[in-house]
Write a protein that holds these residues in place. Sequence first.
Motif, PDB file in Angstrom:
ATOM      1  N   ASP A   3      41.860  29.864  44.008  1.00  0.00           N
ATOM      2  CA  ASP A   3      41.920  29.522  42.520  1.00  0.00           C
ATOM      3  C   ASP A   3      41.899  30.389  41.439  1.00  0.00           C
ATOM      4  O   ASP A   3      42.925  30.685  40.474  1.00  0.00           O
ATOM      5  CB  ASP A   3      41.471  28.029  42.043  1.00  0.00           C
ATOM      6  CG  ASP A   3      41.812  27.607  40.882  1.00  0.00           C
ATOM      7  OD1 ASP A   3      41.032  27.559  39.921  1.00  0.00           O
ATOM      8  OD2 ASP A   3      43.077  27.154  40.644  1.00  0.00           O
ATOM      9  N   LYS A   5      39.916  30.755  38.480  1.00  0.00           N
ATOM     10  CA  LYS A   5      39.966  30.038  37.441  1.00  0.00           C
ATOM     11  C   LYS A   5      41.536  29.698  36.828  1.00  0.00           C
ATOM     12  O   LYS A   5      41.791  29.973  35.857  1.00  0.00           O
ATOM     13  CB  LYS A   5      39.749  31.509  36.254  1.00  0.00           C
ATOM     14  CG  LYS A   5      38.221  31.732  36.545  1.00  0.00           C
ATOM     15  CD  LYS A   5      37.299  30.691  35.855  1.00  0.00           C
ATOM     16  CE  LYS A   5      35.711  31.004  35.890  1.00  0.00           C
ATOM     17  NZ  LYS A   5      35.040  30.122  35.496  1.00  0.00           N
ATOM     18  N   TYR A   7      44.131  31.191  38.109  1.00  0.00           N
ATOM     19  CA  TYR A   7      45.305  32.145  38.288  1.00  0.00           C
ATOM     20  C   TYR A   7      45.429  32.962  39.438  1.00  0.00           C
ATOM     21  O   TYR A   7      46.336  33.733  39.529  1.00  0.00           O
ATOM     22  CB  TYR A   7      44.748  33.458  37.353  1.00  0.00           C
ATOM     23  CG  TYR A   7      44.700  33.071  35.670  1.00  0.00           C
ATOM     24  CD1 TYR A   7      45.851  33.627  35.101  1.00  0.00           C
ATOM     25  CD2 TYR A   7      43.829  32.414  34.809  1.00  0.00           C
ATOM     26  CE1 TYR A   7      46.229  33.341  33.610  1.00  0.00           C
ATOM     27  CE2 TYR A   7      43.872  32.330  33.549  1.00  0.00           C
ATOM     28  CZ  TYR A   7      45.127  32.682  32.993  1.00  0.00           C
ATOM     29  OH  TYR A   7      45.114  32.479  31.621  1.00  0.00           O
ATOM     30  N   THR A 190      40.952  35.803  31.480  1.00  0.00           N
ATOM     31  CA  THR A 190      39.759  35.267  31.660  1.00  0.00           C
ATOM     32  C   THR A 190      38.528  36.105  31.334  1.00  0.00           C
ATOM     33  O   THR A 190      37.547  35.568  31.714  1.00  0.00           O
ATOM     34  CB  THR A 190      39.759  34.983  33.185  1.00  0.00           C
ATOM     35  OG1 THR A 190      39.873  36.298  34.090  1.00  0.00           O
ATOM     36  CG2 THR A 190      40.857  34.101  33.693  1.00  0.00           C
TER      37      THR A 190
END
Length: 231
Positions: A3, A5, A7, A190
Motif C-alpha cells: 500500500d 501510504k 501510493y 508523503t
Amino acid sequence: MLDLKGYGWLLWEGVQLTVMVSVVSMAGAVIVGLLAALAKLGRSRLRSAIVEAYTTVVRGVPELVLLLLVYYGVPTLVQDVAASLGYDFVVAINPFAAGIATITFIYGAFACEVFRGAYLNVPAGQHEAAAVLGLNRMAALRLVILPQVFRYALPGLGNVWMVLVKATALISIIQLPELMRNADVAARATRMPFTFFFAACLVYLTITLASMWAQARAEGWAGRGVVGGRL
C-alpha cells in the motif's frame, strides 16, 4: 504491490509504463541497430559514413541532452522556422512518443555495434557454404547468416536491454509518469523519499534479475547444437 501510504498503486502504474517503454524501445533499437549494422557493413561508402556519424553522435552526446533536444528543442526549432516563413502554430510532441523515439535512437546505435561485431564473428566459411548452395546474397543473409548473427549478438543485446531499462528513468524529466516520476511524486506527497526511492531500486533490481534469467535461457536455447552448448 504494498500500500505504501496509499501510493502503492502509483508505483505499480509507473512500473507498467516503464516496462512498456522499455519493451517498445528495445524492439525499435533492435530493428534500427540491425539495419544500421547492415548499412555500415555494406558496400556503400555513403551509407557507412552516415551510420558512423550516427553512432559517433550517440556516443558523444549525453542521453539526457538528446532527450531534451527531441522533446523541447525540435518543437521550438520547427515553430521558429515556421514563424520566419510567416506561419504561426504550436508544435507539441507527445512525451510517450518522444521518450520511445529518443531511447530507440540512442540504443539503436549500441545495438548496431553489437550486430556488427556479431556479423564479423560469423565464420567466412558460412558465406562460402551459402554461395555453394546457390543462394543469392539476400537469401544467404536471411537463411544462413542472420540466424548466426543473432546467436552471437544475444549477450550484447542482453546488456543493451539492461542498460536501456535503467535509462528509462531519464524520461521522468519530460513528465512521463514512469517509475521514477511516480516514485518522486509519492516521495514528495508523503515526505518519505527513502521509502519510495528504495522501492524503485528494488523494482529495477527485480527487472534486472528477471532479465538475466531470461537471457541465460535464451542463450542456452540459441546455443543448441553448439559444442558444449556455449556460444
